[in-house]
Design a protein around this motif. Structure first.
Motif, PDB file in Angstrom:
ATOM      1  N   GLU A 198       0.819  -1.207   0.000  1.00 30.63           N
ATOM      2  CA  GLU A 198       0.000   0.000   0.000  1.00 30.63           C
ATOM      3  C   GLU A 198       0.857   1.262   0.000  1.00 30.63           C
ATOM      4  O   GLU A 198       0.487   2.266  -0.600  1.00 30.63           O
ATOM      5  N   PHE A 199       2.001   1.247   0.677  1.00 28.56           N
ATOM      6  CA  PHE A 199       2.869   2.421   0.698  1.00 28.56           C
ATOM      7  C   PHE A 199       4.230   2.035   1.251  1.00 28.56           C
ATOM      8  O   PHE A 199       4.363   1.105   2.041  1.00 28.56           O
ATOM      9  N   ILE A 201       7.450   4.494   2.627  1.00 28.34           N
ATOM     10  CA  ILE A 201       8.100   5.787   2.857  1.00 28.34           C
ATOM     11  C   ILE A 201       9.517   5.517   3.340  1.00 28.34           C
ATOM     12  O   ILE A 201       9.718   4.786   4.309  1.00 28.34           O
ATOM     13  N   HIS A 212       4.842  13.172   5.123  1.00 26.18           N
ATOM     14  CA  HIS A 212       4.253  12.450   3.998  1.00 26.18           C
ATOM     15  C   HIS A 212       5.214  12.320   2.811  1.00 26.18           C
ATOM     16  O   HIS A 212       4.786  12.045   1.690  1.00 26.18           O
ATOM     17  N   GLU A 214       7.517  10.372   0.420  1.00 26.36           N
ATOM     18  CA  GLU A 214       7.467   8.966   0.007  1.00 26.36           C
ATOM     19  C   GLU A 214       8.896   8.490  -0.252  1.00 26.36           C
ATOM     20  O   GLU A 214       9.570   8.035   0.668  1.00 26.36           O
ATOM     21  N   ILE A 230       5.896   1.760   6.480  1.00 26.37           N
ATOM     22  CA  ILE A 230       5.526   0.781   5.457  1.00 26.37           C
ATOM     23  C   ILE A 230       4.237   0.056   5.828  1.00 26.37           C
ATOM     24  O   ILE A 230       3.895  -0.069   7.000  1.00 26.37           O
ATOM     25  N   ASN A 239      -5.051  -4.481   6.759  1.00 26.68           N
ATOM     26  CA  ASN A 239      -3.807  -3.764   6.498  1.00 26.68           C
ATOM     27  C   ASN A 239      -2.842  -3.745   7.669  1.00 26.68           C
ATOM     28  O   ASN A 239      -3.245  -3.801   8.838  1.00 26.68           O
ATOM     29  N   ASP A 241       0.553  -1.319   9.099  1.00 27.49           N
ATOM     30  CA  ASP A 241       1.081   0.050   9.021  1.00 27.49           C
ATOM     31  C   ASP A 241       2.021   0.216  10.204  1.00 27.49           C
ATOM     32  O   ASP A 241       1.569   0.224  11.356  1.00 27.49           O
TER      33      ASP A 241
END
Length: 374
Positions: A198-199, A201, A212, A214, A230, A239, A241
């Motif tokens: 999903e992300f 950083i 924020h 990345e 992450i 999820n 996080d």
């Protein structure tokens, strides 16, 4: 094709609760479009498109799914098929809003999910002859309290992302770019048990001062403090996080001292999370530790957010939120400190409120973690 993430009985209970909550709210029906709410209620994933898909839940009638015929097989492979829900399918040239209206029946108050766009909300309101309301309070209440099955999936996600954090020292070192490190991390997120990334950083040095940020092509240097935030979704759609802060080589003594305060602030918020406490009290527990150390102005955001089938959902652990915490609520606790042009740090765990406190779902080391320099 999809496979339901949970037994049909789980989805049946969710639909029943949503119907009861709608009735309690005085809504005759709620209309749920594609997005996290639809995924939660019946396991149908995907985003809104120009062709309407909608679940209609009446306070006093059986649920109905309105779906384009070209999506019918996909929808029937979810809990919609297992529960034998009523399905009204349509093809181009037909009016799906009439099908929704028929499923709603006589109504004076109808709510819509917040992910349903104006593209569909406006013609639905016109067809029903009503000013539609947000069904967010009903759907938020449904999703905010996690059952044992959901907590198990969040625990699974937390364990998987912890394994990735323990591997970060394999890739994070001076001379590599943030983007190169992030690519290795993304590959590991999937390898360690997630179905999606999903992300990622990776905020090194001054980039870490942007909460924020990345990734970029900045080359990581000796002495950099690096924020690694992450997360991804495990096969059920729930999820992870988690954020940890690393240092390349030997940390600056002043930075190390400040990050030690941050670790204490995060622990204070974890200790404050329990049934009966307010979301704002948990936020204040972290914020007060930082303020007492002269770091209050460096904390730029709320302390946390709920998590489940969405990375960000209710409850929000923020100043001014007097929501009373209840057993089964799951959220992040992630205070951070940020110094523009210099560095930033953040420590984040997911916790679940228990009968007498909270369970921390991330247990990878919280302290500033050194990795090899050049």
């Amino acid at each position: 094709m999809s496979t339901p993430a949970f037994p049909a009985s789980v989805y049946a209970a969710r639909l029943e609760r949503a119907s009861a909550l709608a009735a309690e709210a005085g809504l005759d029906a709620i209309i749920v479009g594609p997005g996290p709410d639809l995924q939660y209620l019946v396991g149908v994933e995907g985003d809104t498109i120009e062709r309407l898909t909608a679940l209609v839940i009446g306070a006093a009638s059986a649920p109905t799914v309105v779906v384009p015929r070209m999506e019918l097989a996909k929808v029937r492979s979810t809990a919609v098929g297992e529960l034998h829900l009523a399905v009204a399918d349509w093809v181009d040239g037909e009016n799906p809003y009439e099908l929704v209206s028929s499923a709603v029946g006589e109504a004076s108050r109808v709510g819509v999910s917040d992910a349903l766009p104006a593209l569909h909300v406006i013609p639905l309101g016109t067809r029903l002859g009503l000013t539609l309301e947000l069904a967010t309070p009903v759907l938020r209440e449904s999703r905010m309290i996690k059952d044992a099955t959901e907590i198990g999936e969040l625990r699974r996600a937390g364990e998987a992302i912890d394994r990735v954090h323990r591997r970060v020292p394999e890739w994070l070192r001076a001379g590599r770019t943030e983007r190169e490190v992030a690519a290795d991390i993304a590959e590991a997120i999937v390898a360690e048990g997630h179905r999606t990334v999903e992300f990622v950083i990776v905020g090194s040095g001054p980039n870490g001062a942007d909460p924020h940020h990345e990734v970029s092509d900045r080359v990581i240097e000796d002495g950099d403090v690096v924020v690694v935030d992450i997360g991804g979704a495990v096969p059920s759609g729930y999820n992870s996080d988690s954020t940890r802060t690393y240092v390349v080589g030997t940390p600056d003594a002043a930075a190390a001292e400040r990050i030690a305060v941050l670790v204490r602030a995060q622990q204070a918020a974890v200790d404050a999370a329990r049934p009966g406490a307010t979301a704002s009290a948990v936020d204040a527990a972290a914020r007060d530790v930082l303020a007492d150390a002269g770091l209050g102005e460096a904390f730029l955001h709320r302390t946390g957010h709920g998590i489940g089938v969405s990375v960000h959902e209710e409850p929000y652990i923020a100043p001014g939120n007097d929501l009373v915490l209840r057993e089964g609520m799951a959220f992040s606790i992630e205070p951070g400190i940020y110094f523009a042009g210099e560095w930033g740090a953040r420590i984040e765990d997911i916790v679940v409120v228990t009968a007498d406190g909270c369970e921390r779902l991330n247990v990878a080391p919280h302290e500033l973690t050194p990795v090899a320099g050049a």
